[in-house]
Design a protein around this motif. Structure first.
Motif, PDB file in Angstrom:
ATOM      1  N   ARG A  19       0.754  -1.239   0.006  1.00  0.00           N
ATOM      2  CA  ARG A  19      -0.039  -0.040  -0.045  1.00  0.00           C
ATOM      3  C   ARG A  19       0.878   1.501  -0.171  1.00  0.00           C
ATOM      4  O   ARG A  19       0.564   2.259   0.834  1.00  0.00           O
ATOM      5  CB  ARG A  19      -0.976  -0.150   1.141  1.00  0.00           C
ATOM      6  CG  ARG A  19      -1.771  -1.087   1.139  1.00  0.00           C
ATOM      7  CD  ARG A  19      -3.076  -0.826   2.096  1.00  0.00           C
ATOM      8  NE  ARG A  19      -3.820  -2.108   1.916  1.00  0.00           N
ATOM      9  CZ  ARG A  19      -4.602  -2.799   3.013  1.00  0.00           C
ATOM     10  NH1 ARG A  19      -3.737  -2.364   3.974  1.00  0.00           N
ATOM     11  NH2 ARG A  19      -5.053  -3.592   2.864  1.00  0.00           N
ATOM     12  N   GLY A  20       1.744   1.335  -0.820  1.00  0.00           N
ATOM     13  CA  GLY A  20       2.641   2.780  -0.987  1.00  0.00           C
ATOM     14  C   GLY A  20       3.800   2.696   0.167  1.00  0.00           C
ATOM     15  O   GLY A  20       4.244   3.917  -0.171  1.00  0.00           O
ATOM     16  N   GLY A  21       3.613   2.069   1.093  1.00  0.00           N
ATOM     17  CA  GLY A  21       4.736   2.324   2.184  1.00  0.00           C
ATOM     18  C   GLY A  21       5.890   1.489   1.609  1.00  0.00           C
ATOM     19  O   GLY A  21       6.141   1.126   0.665  1.00  0.00           O
ATOM     20  N   PRO A  22       6.845   1.459   2.734  1.00  0.00           N
ATOM     21  CA  PRO A  22       8.194   1.048   2.323  1.00  0.00           C
ATOM     22  C   PRO A  22       7.779  -0.498   2.303  1.00  0.00           C
ATOM     23  O   PRO A  22       6.696  -1.092   2.476  1.00  0.00           O
ATOM     24  CB  PRO A  22       8.794   0.962   3.906  1.00  0.00           C
ATOM     25  CG  PRO A  22       7.767   1.084   4.803  1.00  0.00           C
ATOM     26  CD  PRO A  22       6.729   1.763   4.129  1.00  0.00           C
ATOM     27  N   PRO A  23       8.840  -1.393   1.621  1.00  0.00           N
ATOM     28  CA  PRO A  23       8.668  -2.769   1.324  1.00  0.00           C
ATOM     29  C   PRO A  23       8.043  -3.769   2.673  1.00  0.00           C
ATOM     30  O   PRO A  23       8.787  -3.082   3.776  1.00  0.00           O
ATOM     31  CB  PRO A  23       9.828  -3.181   0.860  1.00  0.00           C
ATOM     32  CG  PRO A  23      10.607  -2.041   0.317  1.00  0.00           C
ATOM     33  CD  PRO A  23      10.172  -1.085   1.147  1.00  0.00           C
ATOM     34  N   HIS A  24       7.466  -4.459   2.805  1.00  0.00           N
ATOM     35  CA  HIS A  24       7.096  -5.265   3.875  1.00  0.00           C
ATOM     36  C   HIS A  24       8.259  -5.922   4.850  1.00  0.00           C
ATOM     37  O   HIS A  24       8.073  -5.890   5.794  1.00  0.00           O
ATOM     38  CB  HIS A  24       5.995  -6.371   3.475  1.00  0.00           C
ATOM     39  CG  HIS A  24       5.072  -6.804   4.563  1.00  0.00           C
ATOM     40  ND1 HIS A  24       4.698  -6.227   5.700  1.00  0.00           N
ATOM     41  CD2 HIS A  24       4.303  -7.750   4.807  1.00  0.00           C
ATOM     42  CE1 HIS A  24       3.972  -6.594   6.503  1.00  0.00           C
ATOM     43  NE2 HIS A  24       3.398  -7.598   5.765  1.00  0.00           N
ATOM     44  N   ASP A  25       9.033  -6.132   4.246  1.00  0.00           N
ATOM     45  CA  ASP A  25      10.308  -6.802   4.996  1.00  0.00           C
ATOM     46  C   ASP A  25      11.508  -5.745   4.901  1.00  0.00           C
ATOM     47  O   ASP A  25      12.486  -6.371   5.328  1.00  0.00           O
ATOM     48  CB  ASP A  25      10.900  -7.878   4.284  1.00  0.00           C
ATOM     49  CG  ASP A  25      11.135  -8.080   2.933  1.00  0.00           C
ATOM     50  OD1 ASP A  25      11.068  -6.992   2.335  1.00  0.00           O
ATOM     51  OD2 ASP A  25      11.707  -8.993   2.247  1.00  0.00           O
ATOM     52  N   ALA A  26      11.455  -4.673   4.519  1.00  0.00           N
ATOM     53  CA  ALA A  26      12.436  -3.604   4.873  1.00  0.00           C
ATOM     54  C   ALA A  26      13.270  -3.634   6.088  1.00  0.00           C
ATOM     55  O   ALA A  26      14.420  -3.634   6.283  1.00  0.00           O
ATOM     56  CB  ALA A  26      12.019  -2.301   4.494  1.00  0.00           C
ATOM     57  N   PHE A  27      12.528  -3.916   7.277  1.00  0.00           N
ATOM     58  CA  PHE A  27      13.093  -3.807   8.571  1.00  0.00           C
ATOM     59  C   PHE A  27      12.803  -5.065   9.437  1.00  0.00           C
ATOM     60  O   PHE A  27      13.054  -5.084  10.651  1.00  0.00           O
ATOM     61  CB  PHE A  27      12.305  -2.688   9.407  1.00  0.00           C
ATOM     62  CG  PHE A  27      12.647  -1.308   8.787  1.00  0.00           C
ATOM     63  CD1 PHE A  27      13.665  -0.798   8.661  1.00  0.00           C
ATOM     64  CD2 PHE A  27      11.312  -0.759   8.108  1.00  0.00           C
ATOM     65  CE1 PHE A  27      13.839   0.470   8.153  1.00  0.00           C
ATOM     66  CE2 PHE A  27      11.511   0.322   7.431  1.00  0.00           C
ATOM     67  CZ  PHE A  27      12.656   1.001   7.399  1.00  0.00           C
ATOM     68  N   MET A  28      12.829  -6.104   8.752  1.00  0.00           N
ATOM     69  CA  MET A  28      12.249  -7.624   9.407  1.00  0.00           C
ATOM     70  C   MET A  28      13.678  -8.460   9.317  1.00  0.00           C
ATOM     71  O   MET A  28      14.384  -8.344   8.313  1.00  0.00           O
ATOM     72  CB  MET A  28      11.289  -8.149   8.512  1.00  0.00           C
ATOM     73  CG  MET A  28      10.103  -7.515   8.500  1.00  0.00           C
ATOM     74  SD  MET A  28       8.710  -8.297   7.533  1.00  0.00           S
ATOM     75  CE  MET A  28       7.880  -9.178   8.760  1.00  0.00           C
ATOM     76  N   SER A  29      14.027  -9.204  10.389  1.00  0.00           N
ATOM     77  CA  SER A  29      14.824 -10.082  10.487  1.00  0.00           C
ATOM     78  C   SER A  29      14.440 -11.330   9.716  1.00  0.00           C
ATOM     79  O   SER A  29      13.332 -11.406   9.336  1.00  0.00           O
ATOM     80  CB  SER A  29      15.126 -10.500  11.922  1.00  0.00           C
ATOM     81  OG  SER A  29      13.891 -11.022  12.456  1.00  0.00           O
ATOM     82  N   ASP A  30      15.274 -12.433   9.683  1.00  0.00           N
ATOM     83  CA  ASP A  30      15.069 -13.670   8.917  1.00  0.00           C
ATOM     84  C   ASP A  30      13.904 -14.254   9.743  1.00  0.00           C
ATOM     85  O   ASP A  30      12.785 -14.864   9.140  1.00  0.00           O
ATOM     86  CB  ASP A  30      15.829 -14.566   8.917  1.00  0.00           C
ATOM     87  CG  ASP A  30      17.236 -14.046   7.827  1.00  0.00           C
ATOM     88  OD1 ASP A  30      16.900 -13.137   6.926  1.00  0.00           O
ATOM     89  OD2 ASP A  30      18.295 -14.219   7.983  1.00  0.00           O
ATOM     90  N   TYR A  31      13.927 -14.151  11.099  1.00  0.00           N
ATOM     91  CA  TYR A  31      13.025 -14.866  11.893  1.00  0.00           C
ATOM     92  C   TYR A  31      11.520 -14.285  11.556  1.00  0.00           C
ATOM     93  O   TYR A  31      10.505 -15.054  11.508  1.00  0.00           O
ATOM     94  CB  TYR A  31      13.330 -14.960  13.460  1.00  0.00           C
ATOM     95  CG  TYR A  31      11.978 -15.340  14.155  1.00  0.00           C
ATOM     96  CD1 TYR A  31      11.618 -16.753  14.518  1.00  0.00           C
ATOM     97  CD2 TYR A  31      11.384 -14.336  14.849  1.00  0.00           C
ATOM     98  CE1 TYR A  31      10.870 -16.863  15.452  1.00  0.00           C
ATOM     99  CE2 TYR A  31      10.220 -14.706  15.701  1.00  0.00           C
ATOM    100  CZ  TYR A  31       9.979 -15.977  15.989  1.00  0.00           C
ATOM    101  OH  TYR A  31       9.079 -16.308  16.650  1.00  0.00           O
ATOM    102  N   GLN A  32      11.649 -12.966  11.706  1.00  0.00           N
ATOM    103  CA  GLN A  32      10.418 -12.242  11.425  1.00  0.00           C
ATOM    104  C   GLN A  32       9.659 -12.507  10.070  1.00  0.00           C
ATOM    105  O   GLN A  32       8.496 -12.635   9.800  1.00  0.00           O
ATOM    106  CB  GLN A  32      10.470 -10.598  11.611  1.00  0.00           C
ATOM    107  CG  GLN A  32      10.804 -10.345  13.008  1.00  0.00           C
ATOM    108  CD  GLN A  32      11.142  -8.836  13.290  1.00  0.00           C
ATOM    109  OE1 GLN A  32      12.050  -8.379  12.086  1.00  0.00           O
ATOM    110  NE2 GLN A  32      10.921  -8.182  14.249  1.00  0.00           N
ATOM    111  N   LYS A  33      10.616 -12.356   9.022  1.00  0.00           N
ATOM    112  CA  LYS A  33      10.194 -12.852   7.674  1.00  0.00           C
ATOM    113  C   LYS A  33       9.374 -14.120   7.542  1.00  0.00           C
ATOM    114  O   LYS A  33       8.376 -14.451   6.878  1.00  0.00           O
ATOM    115  CB  LYS A  33      11.313 -12.877   6.708  1.00  0.00           C
ATOM    116  CG  LYS A  33      11.961 -11.221   6.556  1.00  0.00           C
ATOM    117  CD  LYS A  33      13.080 -11.600   5.407  1.00  0.00           C
ATOM    118  CE  LYS A  33      13.824 -10.082   5.456  1.00  0.00           C
ATOM    119  NZ  LYS A  33      14.899 -10.132   4.676  1.00  0.00           N
ATOM    120  N   GLU A  34      10.105 -15.257   8.361  1.00  0.00           N
ATOM    121  CA  GLU A  34       9.572 -16.529   8.354  1.00  0.00           C
ATOM    122  C   GLU A  34       8.125 -16.465   9.051  1.00  0.00           C
ATOM    123  O   GLU A  34       7.389 -16.924   8.585  1.00  0.00           O
ATOM    124  CB  GLU A  34      10.548 -17.465   8.933  1.00  0.00           C
ATOM    125  CG  GLU A  34      10.347 -18.951   8.694  1.00  0.00           C
ATOM    126  CD  GLU A  34      10.543 -19.292   7.281  1.00  0.00           C
ATOM    127  OE1 GLU A  34       9.808 -20.138   6.806  1.00  0.00           O
ATOM    128  OE2 GLU A  34      11.216 -18.802   6.605  1.00  0.00           O
TER     129      GLU A  34
END
Length: 139
Positions: A19-34
């Motif tokens: 929705r026009g914001g930063p990419p969903h995983d821009a500030f996520m760790s690998d654990y958070q992405k999983e």
């Protein structure tokens, strides 16, 4: 617990929208992405029928809770932005309140502890950080 959900192919799940914001995983760790992949799969299962397994039902409930908490976090970011404006223009004194916490308690109908935290954050966070909270990039 989520192993069975991660065995599906990525193209079978619904991807989150940015929705026009930063990419969903821009500030996520690998654990958070999983974890986000597991939440996305659970969200896909919520939208489709035929999954009656108890673990899937629990995953659906957890995904709904996380989604609800994300909405609350974004709403709090909006409230922080408005509180910052009110504090900058001495809004509590203009409305006849002795301190900003009393204003927040009466106008937002929150507990005093929550009001203190909101005032603390509004006084100390810069506008860019508050905007990132409002967009959901930071919670």
């Amino acid at each position: 617990m989520y192993g069975y959900m991660l065995s599906f192919a990525d193209h079978d799940t619904v991807k989150p929208s940015t929705r026009g914001g930063p990419p969903h995983d821009a500030f996520m760790s690998d654990y958070q992405k999983e974890r986000q992949r597991a939440y996305d799969r659970a969200d896909h299962m919520v939208r489709s029928d035929g999954y009656a397994h108890p673990e899937v039902e629990c995953a659906k409930a957890e995904a709904a809770l996380v989604r609800g908490e994300a909405q609350i976090s974004r709403a709090r970011g909006g409230q922080l932005a408005w509180l910052k404006v009110m504090l900058r223009h001495h809004g509590p004194a203009r409305f006849g309140y002795c301190n900003p916490v009393d204003l927040v308690v009466s106008r937002m109908d929150v507990r005093r502890f929550t009001a203190r935290e909101l005032i603390y954050l509004a006084q100390r966070l810069d506008g860019e950080t508050i905007e990132r909270i409002r967009l959901g990039a930071v919670s």
